[in-house]
Design an enzyme around this catalytic site. Structure first.
Site, mmCIF file in Angstrom:
data_model
loop_
_atom_site.group_PDB
_atom_site.id
_atom_site.type_symbol
_atom_site.label_atom_id
_atom_site.label_comp_id
_atom_site.label_asym_id
_atom_site.label_seq_id
_atom_site.Cartn_x
_atom_site.Cartn_y
_atom_site.Cartn_z
ATOM 1 N N SER A 132 1.005 -1.139 0.548
ATOM 2 C CA SER A 132 0.193 -0.263 -0.113
ATOM 3 C C SER A 132 0.988 0.860 0.304
ATOM 4 O O SER A 132 1.877 1.198 0.572
ATOM 5 C CB SER A 132 -0.638 -0.291 1.570
ATOM 6 O OG SER A 132 -1.477 1.462 1.452
ATOM 7 N N GLU A 134 0.163 3.884 1.839
ATOM 8 C CA GLU A 134 0.369 3.584 3.306
ATOM 9 C C GLU A 134 2.226 3.490 3.588
ATOM 10 O O GLU A 134 2.365 4.232 4.876
ATOM 11 C CB GLU A 134 -0.383 3.088 3.944
ATOM 12 C CG GLU A 134 -1.718 4.103 3.998
ATOM 13 C CD GLU A 134 -1.520 5.165 4.798
ATOM 14 O OE1 GLU A 134 -1.431 5.327 5.680
ATOM 15 O OE2 GLU A 134 -2.790 6.397 4.108
ATOM 16 N N TYR A 156 -1.146 0.661 10.278
ATOM 17 C CA TYR A 156 -1.707 -0.069 9.410
ATOM 18 C C TYR A 156 -0.057 -0.390 8.412
ATOM 19 O O TYR A 156 0.300 -1.141 7.775
ATOM 20 C CB TYR A 156 -2.856 -0.025 8.819
ATOM 21 C CG TYR A 156 -2.995 -0.290 6.861
ATOM 22 C CD1 TYR A 156 -3.982 -1.182 6.854
ATOM 23 C CD2 TYR A 156 -1.644 0.441 5.933
ATOM 24 C CE1 TYR A 156 -3.869 -1.638 5.952
ATOM 25 C CE2 TYR A 156 -2.696 0.003 4.824
ATOM 26 C CZ TYR A 156 -3.374 -0.584 3.949
ATOM 27 O OH TYR A 156 -3.223 -1.509 3.207
HETATM 28 P P1 NDP Z 1 -11.504 -4.858 2.236
HETATM 29 O O1 NDP Z 1 -11.711 -4.559 3.679
HETATM 30 O O2 NDP Z 1 -12.206 -4.620 0.774
HETATM 31 O O3 NDP Z 1 -10.619 -6.587 1.632
HETATM 32 C C1 NDP Z 1 -10.044 -7.397 2.815
HETATM 33 C C2 NDP Z 1 -10.400 -8.994 2.873
HETATM 34 O O4 NDP Z 1 -10.388 -9.356 3.493
HETATM 35 C C3 NDP Z 1 -11.866 -9.399 3.332
HETATM 36 O O5 NDP Z 1 -12.110 -10.258 1.825
HETATM 37 C C4 NDP Z 1 -11.863 -9.795 4.468
HETATM 38 O O6 NDP Z 1 -12.810 -10.368 4.425
HETATM 39 C C5 NDP Z 1 -10.668 -10.271 4.627
HETATM 40 N N1 NDP Z 1 -9.355 -10.068 5.976
HETATM 41 C C6 NDP Z 1 -9.503 -9.639 6.896
HETATM 42 N N2 NDP Z 1 -8.865 -10.344 8.227
HETATM 43 C C7 NDP Z 1 -9.120 -11.394 7.660
HETATM 44 C C8 NDP Z 1 -8.718 -12.666 8.511
HETATM 45 N N3 NDP Z 1 -7.894 -12.631 9.179
HETATM 46 N N4 NDP Z 1 -8.588 -13.863 7.399
HETATM 47 C C9 NDP Z 1 -8.780 -14.411 6.548
HETATM 48 N N5 NDP Z 1 -9.577 -13.058 5.419
HETATM 49 C C10 NDP Z 1 -9.366 -11.642 6.217
HETATM 50 O O7 NDP Z 1 -10.285 -4.188 0.963
HETATM 51 P P2 NDP Z 1 -10.011 -4.380 -0.032
HETATM 52 O O8 NDP Z 1 -10.283 -5.108 -1.514
HETATM 53 O O9 NDP Z 1 -9.738 -2.770 -0.859
HETATM 54 O O10 NDP Z 1 -8.494 -4.500 0.122
HETATM 55 C C11 NDP Z 1 -7.381 -5.567 -0.616
HETATM 56 C C12 NDP Z 1 -5.728 -6.006 0.148
HETATM 57 O O11 NDP Z 1 -5.378 -4.667 -0.834
HETATM 58 C C13 NDP Z 1 -5.855 -5.156 1.183
HETATM 59 O O12 NDP Z 1 -4.744 -6.302 2.400
HETATM 60 C C14 NDP Z 1 -5.520 -3.708 1.729
HETATM 61 O O13 NDP Z 1 -5.249 -3.757 3.165
HETATM 62 C C15 NDP Z 1 -4.918 -3.658 0.537
HETATM 63 N N6 NDP Z 1 -4.632 -2.117 -0.294
HETATM 64 C C16 NDP Z 1 -6.109 -2.257 0.065
HETATM 65 C C17 NDP Z 1 -6.108 -0.553 -1.455
HETATM 66 C C18 NDP Z 1 -7.014 0.158 -1.653
HETATM 67 O O14 NDP Z 1 -7.075 1.407 -1.971
HETATM 68 N N7 NDP Z 1 -8.346 -0.780 -1.758
HETATM 69 C C19 NDP Z 1 -4.615 0.328 -1.172
HETATM 70 C C20 NDP Z 1 -3.407 -0.365 -0.640
HETATM 71 C C21 NDP Z 1 -3.753 -1.683 -0.673
HETATM 72 P P3 NDP Z 1 -14.091 -10.179 5.241
HETATM 73 O O15 NDP Z 1 -15.215 -10.219 3.942
HETATM 74 O O16 NDP Z 1 -15.347 -11.699 5.982
HETATM 75 O O17 NDP Z 1 -14.643 -9.452 6.202
HETATM 76 P P1 GDR Z 2 -6.857 5.471 3.530
HETATM 77 O O1 GDR Z 2 -8.144 5.885 2.990
HETATM 78 O O2 GDR Z 2 -6.963 6.185 4.992
HETATM 79 O O3 GDR Z 2 -6.694 6.714 2.364
HETATM 80 O O4 GDR Z 2 -6.955 3.807 3.351
HETATM 81 P P2 GDR Z 2 -10.014 6.153 4.059
HETATM 82 O O5 GDR Z 2 -10.695 6.839 2.840
HETATM 83 O O6 GDR Z 2 -10.510 5.937 4.852
HETATM 84 O O7 GDR Z 2 -9.374 7.811 4.308
HETATM 85 C C1 GDR Z 2 -9.060 9.131 3.680
HETATM 86 C C2 GDR Z 2 -9.284 10.127 3.984
HETATM 87 O O8 GDR Z 2 -10.248 11.117 3.982
HETATM 88 C C3 GDR Z 2 -9.815 10.926 6.021
HETATM 89 N N1 GDR Z 2 -11.442 11.373 6.437
HETATM 90 C C4 GDR Z 2 -12.284 10.226 6.381
HETATM 91 N N2 GDR Z 2 -11.393 9.203 6.142
HETATM 92 C C5 GDR Z 2 -12.779 7.861 6.258
HETATM 93 N N3 GDR Z 2 -12.476 6.432 6.083
HETATM 94 N N4 GDR Z 2 -13.883 8.157 6.961
HETATM 95 C C6 GDR Z 2 -14.229 9.942 7.689
HETATM 96 O O9 GDR Z 2 -15.320 10.418 8.107
HETATM 97 C C7 GDR Z 2 -13.277 10.337 6.562
HETATM 98 N N5 GDR Z 2 -12.997 12.500 6.499
HETATM 99 C C8 GDR Z 2 -11.517 12.263 6.129
HETATM 100 C C9 GDR Z 2 -9.292 10.427 5.995
HETATM 101 O O10 GDR Z 2 -8.407 11.071 7.422
HETATM 102 C C10 GDR Z 2 -8.067 9.995 5.260
HETATM 103 O O11 GDR Z 2 -7.151 11.347 5.307
HETATM 104 C C11 GDR Z 2 -7.622 3.381 1.966
HETATM 105 C C12 GDR Z 2 -7.295 1.838 2.633
HETATM 106 O O12 GDR Z 2 -8.232 0.666 1.297
HETATM 107 C C13 GDR Z 2 -6.658 1.068 2.452
HETATM 108 O O13 GDR Z 2 -6.206 0.181 3.009
HETATM 109 C C14 GDR Z 2 -4.887 1.006 1.596
HETATM 110 O O14 GDR Z 2 -3.936 0.720 1.763
HETATM 111 C C15 GDR Z 2 -4.927 3.005 1.535
HETATM 112 O O15 GDR Z 2 -6.265 3.295 0.986
HETATM 113 C C16 GDR Z 2 -3.907 3.365 0.255
#
Ligand code: NDP
Ligand code: GDR
Length: 333
Positions: A132, A134, A156
């Site tokens: 990520s 992050e 994270y």
């Molecule tokens: P989601 O939160 O939508 O999905 C997370 C998945 O992980 C779900 O299927 C969840 O299962 C599963 N999971 C969580 N904990 C466990 C566990 N202990 N055992 C088995 N399964 C588990 O995430 P995204 O699809 O958005 O992201 C996918 C990956 O990419 C994540 O690792 C995220 O951190 C990373 N990432 C995402 C980004 C984004 O912008 N979306 C950007 C950069 C990285 P359940 O449905 O049961 O909760």
């Molecule tokens: P992020 O996504 O932290 O970038 O992680 P998120 O949408 O949670 O926050 C983005 C920014 O918005 C600000 N923010 C809020 N965020 C949430 N969730 N709710 C609010 O009400 C709100 N108000 C302001 C946050 O502070 C932040 O700055 C996502 C996830 O998908 C991670 O798993 C992934 O690794 C990174 O993107 C890249």
């Protein structure tokens, strides 16, 4: 020739569901890890499971948990995947300040367990690790690429940085085919409702239909590099089709503030968000990353990948999907 076999952790999540569709369309047999929950947690892949040509045939689900390495090891032996996409884990950055140990166990230690299990497999297997942006946290320079130093600003981010470095070590030390996809934010109508873009798109749709009046948010000056999730899972697949393993940044290269995302989302329903958004301190995090914007040159040059959908189009398509869902089953929301 027999079909390639993929294993996905996190198959029920946003990315897992799009990746499953992509792999099935490319002729794979897809196995997915699902965890037991008191309510069914498979809504994003339900349409695939119920397709008689797919469910139980080319899509097979297995109960397990990232923290249960014994069952993971058994599954690998049984399934013998050629590609593993490791997407599972606690993915909410804000929440990682509240549950840091659980986040680190799922994101960091579980990745170590997975790498160890894969190291013991007899057949060659390729691993994609969902790293990520992050990991960069408060970087010294912008934009960030694969060589930018890691300076995470959240539990994270620390856990992902640990897992990313471990993947690099296992690649170098044991010759495993392991790729880190360093993905910047990617969103879609399937995004979890407590991530800010989906919270906004849902609110814009509900406000337009008279079902909500206020939208509580934290700071609006946060800026992110926002892309469209289906394009990012294509990058994951491309990474594993290369001859050599490597790390790749996936990003649009454009940084936009939350205020700009609000303009685009509320603009899609002809409303002014300023009349609805109110500040709520509980959405403010103890620390925030700064200047996150990605340089995806390597992905473009080596994988032929680039982000096509930029922030404004993304916001619009998310709002339109939420409006359509609301209109299709108004009693549900
Ligand atoms: P989601 O939160 O939508 O999905 C997370 C998945 O992980 C779900 O299927 C969840 O299962 C599963 N999971 C969580 N904990 C466990 C566990 N202990 N055992 C088995 N399964 C588990 O995430 P995204 O699809 O958005 O992201 C996918 C990956 O990419 C994540 O690792 C995220 O951190 C990373 N990432 C995402 C980004 C984004 O912008 N979306 C950007 C950069 C990285 P359940 O449905 O049961 O909760
Ligand atoms: P992020 O996504 O932290 O970038 O992680 P998120 O949408 O949670 O926050 C983005 C920014 O918005 C600000 N923010 C809020 N965020 C949430 N969730 N709710 C609010 O009400 C709100 N108000 C302001 C946050 O502070 C932040 O700055 C996502 C996830 O998908 C991670 O798993 C992934 O690794 C990174 O993107 C890249």
């Amino acid at each position: 020739m027999s079909a390639p076999v993929a294993f996905i952790t996190g198959i029920t999540g946003q990315d897992g569901s799009y990746l499953t569709e992509l792999l099935l369309a490319r002729g794979y047999v897809v196995h997915g890890l699902v965890r037991r929950a008191s309510l069914f947690n498979r809504s994003r892949i339900e349409h695939l499971r119920h397709d008689p040509a797919i469910g139980g045939r080319t899509l097979l689900l297995h109960y397990g948990d990232l923290n249960d390495t014994t069952s993971l090891r058994r599954l690998f032996r049984q399934i013998r995947p050629t590609e593993v996409y490791h997407l599972a884990g606690q993915s909410h950055v804000g929440l990682s300040f509240e549950i840091p140990e659980a986040t680190c166990n799922e994101v960091a230690n579980a990745t170590l367990g997975l790498l160890e299990s894969l190291r013991d497999q007899e057949q060659p297997v390729k691993l994609y690790h969902a790293s990520s942006s992050e990991i960069f946290g408060a970087p010294a320079a912008a934009p960030q690429n694969e060589d930018t130093a890691l300076r995470p600003t959240s539990p994270y981010g620390c856990a992902k940085a640990f897992a990313t470095n471990l993947c690099r070590v296992y690649r170098d030390a044991y010759g495993l085919f392991v790729c880190n996809g360093i993905a910047f934010n990617h969103e879609s109508p399937r995004r979890g409702e407590n991530f800010v873009t989906r919270k906004i798109s849902l609110a814009a749709a509900r406000i337009a239909r008279g079902r909500q009046s206020e939208l509580p948010l934290g700071h609006l000056d946060a800026a992110r590099d926002w892309g469209y999730a289906p394009e990012y899972v294509d990058g994951m697949w491309r990474a594993l089709q290369q001859e050599r393993a490597g790390d790749y940044v996936f990003a649009t290269g454009e940084s936009r503030t939350l205020g700009e995302f609000l303009d685009a989302a509320f603009g899609a329903v002809g409303r002014d968000w300023r009349a609805h958004v109110k500040f709520e301190s509980r959405f403010v995090r103890p620390a925030e990353p700064v200047r996150l914007v990605g340089d995806a040159t390597r992905a473009r040059e080596k994988l032929g990948w680039s982000a096509q959908t930029k922030m404004s189009a993304l916001a619009r398509l998310m709002v339109e999907a939420d409006l359509a869902a609301l209109d299709a089953s108004p009693e549900r929301r």
